[in-house]
Design a protein around this motif. Structure first.
Motif, PDB file in Angstrom:
ATOM      1  N   LEU A   1       3.763 116.547  62.398  1.00  0.00           N
ATOM      2  CA  LEU A   1       5.209 117.399  61.966  1.00  0.00           C
ATOM      3  C   LEU A   1       6.073 115.532  61.751  1.00  0.00           C
ATOM      4  O   LEU A   1       6.479 115.775  60.377  1.00  0.00           O
ATOM      5  CB  LEU A   1       6.035 117.319  63.367  1.00  0.00           C
ATOM      6  N   TRP A   2       5.725 115.111  62.215  1.00  0.00           N
ATOM      7  CA  TRP A   2       6.747 113.422  61.783  1.00  0.00           C
ATOM      8  C   TRP A   2       6.065 113.507  59.985  1.00  0.00           C
ATOM      9  O   TRP A   2       6.901 112.507  59.748  1.00  0.00           O
ATOM     10  CB  TRP A   2       5.344 112.460  62.088  1.00  0.00           C
ATOM     11  N   LEU A   3       5.323 113.713  59.285  1.00  0.00           N
ATOM     12  CA  LEU A   3       5.215 113.812  57.637  1.00  0.00           C
ATOM     13  C   LEU A   3       5.948 114.325  57.239  1.00  0.00           C
ATOM     14  O   LEU A   3       6.435 113.371  56.542  1.00  0.00           O
ATOM     15  CB  LEU A   3       4.005 114.433  57.099  1.00  0.00           C
ATOM     16  N   ASP A   4       6.811 115.097  58.283  1.00  0.00           N
ATOM     17  CA  ASP A   4       7.861 115.689  57.321  1.00  0.00           C
ATOM     18  C   ASP A   4       8.890 114.725  56.904  1.00  0.00           C
ATOM     19  O   ASP A   4      10.517 114.907  56.154  1.00  0.00           O
ATOM     20  CB  ASP A   4       8.340 116.591  57.892  1.00  0.00           C
ATOM     21  N   SER A   5       8.878 113.664  57.755  1.00  0.00           N
ATOM     22  CA  SER A   5      10.032 113.284  57.821  1.00  0.00           C
ATOM     23  C   SER A   5       9.396 111.446  57.564  1.00  0.00           C
ATOM     24  O   SER A   5       9.707 110.346  58.125  1.00  0.00           O
ATOM     25  CB  SER A   5      11.228 113.019  58.460  1.00  0.00           C
ATOM     26  N   SER A   6       8.549 111.393  56.643  1.00  0.00           N
ATOM     27  CA  SER A   6       7.761 110.530  56.311  1.00  0.00           C
ATOM     28  C   SER A   6       7.568 110.005  55.245  1.00  0.00           C
ATOM     29  O   SER A   6       8.200 110.355  53.976  1.00  0.00           O
ATOM     30  CB  SER A   6       6.368 110.502  56.850  1.00  0.00           C
ATOM     31  N   LYS A   7       7.107 108.686  54.392  1.00  0.00           N
ATOM     32  CA  LYS A   7       7.081 107.922  52.914  1.00  0.00           C
ATOM     33  C   LYS A   7       6.110 108.393  52.404  1.00  0.00           C
ATOM     34  O   LYS A   7       5.760 109.234  51.107  1.00  0.00           O
ATOM     35  CB  LYS A   7       6.124 106.688  53.202  1.00  0.00           C
ATOM     36  N   PHE A   8       5.371 109.922  52.945  1.00  0.00           N
ATOM     37  CA  PHE A   8       4.948 111.256  52.519  1.00  0.00           C
ATOM     38  C   PHE A   8       5.353 111.686  51.946  1.00  0.00           C
ATOM     39  O   PHE A   8       6.624 112.554  52.401  1.00  0.00           O
ATOM     40  CB  PHE A   8       2.973 110.953  53.355  1.00  0.00           C
ATOM     41  N   THR A   9       5.137 112.754  50.930  1.00  0.00           N
ATOM     42  CA  THR A   9       5.518 114.225  51.085  1.00  0.00           C
ATOM     43  C   THR A   9       4.501 114.937  51.474  1.00  0.00           C
ATOM     44  O   THR A   9       2.615 114.997  51.559  1.00  0.00           O
ATOM     45  CB  THR A   9       5.287 114.468  49.293  1.00  0.00           C
ATOM     46  N   HIS A  10       5.129 115.724  52.345  1.00  0.00           N
ATOM     47  CA  HIS A  10       3.707 116.888  53.437  1.00  0.00           C
ATOM     48  C   HIS A  10       4.106 117.938  52.925  1.00  0.00           C
ATOM     49  O   HIS A  10       5.072 119.047  53.096  1.00  0.00           O
ATOM     50  CB  HIS A  10       3.877 117.103  55.183  1.00  0.00           C
ATOM     51  N   ARG A  11       2.863 119.266  52.937  1.00  0.00           N
ATOM     52  CA  ARG A  11       2.628 120.521  52.394  1.00  0.00           C
ATOM     53  C   ARG A  11       1.871 121.046  53.093  1.00  0.00           C
ATOM     54  O   ARG A  11       0.333 120.740  53.775  1.00  0.00           O
ATOM     55  CB  ARG A  11       2.122 120.608  50.977  1.00  0.00           C
ATOM     56  N   ALA A  12       2.362 121.819  54.350  1.00  0.00           N
ATOM     57  CA  ALA A  12       1.511 122.570  55.704  1.00  0.00           C
ATOM     58  C   ALA A  12       1.053 124.229  54.923  1.00  0.00           C
ATOM     59  O   ALA A  12       2.001 124.256  54.661  1.00  0.00           O
ATOM     60  CB  ALA A  12       2.151 121.958  56.631  1.00  0.00           C
ATOM     61  N   VAL A  13      -0.123 123.817  55.552  1.00  0.00           N
ATOM     62  CA  VAL A  13      -0.658 125.412  55.575  1.00  0.00           C
ATOM     63  C   VAL A  13      -0.624 126.365  56.682  1.00  0.00           C
ATOM     64  O   VAL A  13      -1.114 125.924  57.677  1.00  0.00           O
ATOM     65  CB  VAL A  13      -1.551 126.470  54.351  1.00  0.00           C
ATOM     66  N   ASN A  14       0.165 127.620  57.399  1.00  0.00           N
ATOM     67  CA  ASN A  14      -0.510 128.326  58.190  1.00  0.00           C
ATOM     68  C   ASN A  14      -1.312 128.931  58.248  1.00  0.00           C
ATOM     69  O   ASN A  14      -1.606 130.275  57.486  1.00  0.00           O
ATOM     70  CB  ASN A  14       0.530 129.274  58.242  1.00  0.00           C
ATOM     71  N   ALA A  70       2.104 109.773  48.676  1.00  0.00           N
ATOM     72  CA  ALA A  70       0.907 110.117  48.306  1.00  0.00           C
ATOM     73  C   ALA A  70       1.589 111.883  48.857  1.00  0.00           C
ATOM     74  O   ALA A  70       2.405 112.176  49.656  1.00  0.00           O
ATOM     75  CB  ALA A  70      -0.860 110.522  49.198  1.00  0.00           C
ATOM     76  N   GLU A  71       1.106 113.100  48.324  1.00  0.00           N
ATOM     77  CA  GLU A  71       1.022 114.310  48.895  1.00  0.00           C
ATOM     78  C   GLU A  71       0.100 114.742  50.063  1.00  0.00           C
ATOM     79  O   GLU A  71      -1.449 115.014  49.145  1.00  0.00           O
ATOM     80  CB  GLU A  71       1.678 115.146  47.772  1.00  0.00           C
ATOM     81  N   ILE A  72       0.977 115.149  50.817  1.00  0.00           N
ATOM     82  CA  ILE A  72      -0.123 115.231  51.904  1.00  0.00           C
ATOM     83  C   ILE A  72      -0.547 116.827  52.642  1.00  0.00           C
ATOM     84  O   ILE A  72       0.782 117.698  53.334  1.00  0.00           O
ATOM     85  CB  ILE A  72      -0.896 114.109  53.687  1.00  0.00           C
ATOM     86  N   HIS A  73      -1.464 117.511  51.955  1.00  0.00           N
ATOM     87  CA  HIS A  73      -2.022 118.933  52.293  1.00  0.00           C
ATOM     88  C   HIS A  73      -2.108 118.801  53.856  1.00  0.00           C
ATOM     89  O   HIS A  73      -3.533 118.009  54.134  1.00  0.00           O
ATOM     90  CB  HIS A  73      -2.829 119.583  51.903  1.00  0.00           C
ATOM     91  N   THR A  74      -2.028 120.231  54.888  1.00  0.00           N
ATOM     92  CA  THR A  74      -2.948 119.870  56.618  1.00  0.00           C
ATOM     93  C   THR A  74      -2.399 121.725  57.117  1.00  0.00           C
ATOM     94  O   THR A  74      -1.789 122.214  55.730  1.00  0.00           O
ATOM     95  CB  THR A  74      -2.435 118.884  57.371  1.00  0.00           C
TER      96      THR A  74
END
Ligand SMILES: [Zn+2]
Length: 277
Positions: free
Chosen positions: A213-226, A202-206
């Motif tokens: 931060l662990w999401l960046d090297s996980s089974k998920f796609t991580h997209r963060a917004v500052n 899944a693509e996870i937005h936070t």
């Protein structure tokens, strides 16, 4: 989507204890009466009069010589309340968009406050158990945490004293939401929550909180917004934001203020299960 029955339908369908029991038998034992202990089929019904003079609807298993009631092992067990009130309480709790207070339940069901509180508590526990069976969420998911309750004074935001951290995940296309009160918002706590509710891939937005931060090297796609810079940014032409889950917070907080007035940390987890989407 199946339309919700009206209160009129509920009251006319479940107007007597017998009609509630018949319904309950159908959902508990769809293939005919079975013993709750040995699963045997040699079960007969007994009509007895209880200590209070009311009819008691009992079952007897000839295989293991065991007598039990229709409610054994359920949230209704050991309750002197009629099933007609339980069924109506469940209906009221499931149909109220912003939840229903014990005070209101007391008024609608014509019980004592203590009884209404007890029923609400048991029903919420049952709803909570149900959540464990839910499918994982997929696609674009928004995750965020907030703090609820406690005094207004003191530091705001993450780490605020006296407040209960609550984490939520929202599936963007369906609007489905899962919420949970947690001990803290450490990376390991958020990791457990996300893994429990999100489908791998899944693509996870936070936002840019370090516990994600662990999401960046996980089974998920991580997209963060500052959030210091913007609330929505675009990546490959697609929006990255957590606005959906943040709208849930405001609705939830209004619900808390409007319906529950004050919520103690101990019971907060039980209020977090209704679908607020
Ligand atoms: Zn048996």
């Amino acid at each position: 989507m199946k339309q919700q029955p009206s209160i009129f339908e509920i009251v006319s369908k479940f107007k007597s204890e017998e009609s509630c029991i018949a319904h309950f038998e159908r959902i508990r034992w769809p293939e005919g009466l079975r013993c709750v202990r040995c699963k045997g089929e040699r079960v007969s019904k007994l009509e007895a009069i209880g200590k209070t003079g009311k009819d008691r609807h009992l079952y007897y298993c000839a295989d293991c010589d065991y007598q039990y009631s229709v409610t054994v092992g359920t949230i209704f067990h050991d309750s002197h309340l009629p099933l007609t009130k339980w069924f109506l309480a469940i209906y009221l709790m499931c149909s109220a968009k912003k939840g229903i207070s014990s005070k209101e339940l007391q008024r609608q069901l014509d019980t004592s406050y203590k009884t209404a509180w007890y029923m609400a508590h048991r029903i919420r526990l049952a709803m909570k158990d149900d959540d464990a069976l839910l499918e994982k969420l997929s696609g674009v998911l928004e995750v965020d945490e907030t703090y609820i309750g406690g005094s207004r004074k003191g530091p705001r935001g993450r780490g605020a004293a006296n407040k209960v951290p609550v984490v939520a995940i929202k599936e963007r296309t369906s609007g489905k939401i899962r919420m949970q009160a947690v001990e803290n918002c450490s990376a390991s706590v958020l990791k457990n929550f996300i893994r429990e509710h999100a489908e791998p891939g899944a693509e996870i937005h936070t936002d840019e909180f370090s516990s994600y931060l662990w999401l960046d090297s996980s089974k998920f796609t991580h997209r963060a917004v500052n959030h210091g810079e913007t609330y929505v940014r675009y990546e490959d032409g697609k929006p990255v934001h957590t606005n959906g889950v943040e709208n849930v917070w405001s609705l939830f907080k209004r619900g808390i203020v409007g319906v529950f007035h004050k919520v103690s940390a101990k019971y907060l987890p039980l209020y977090l299960n209704p679908d607020y989407s």
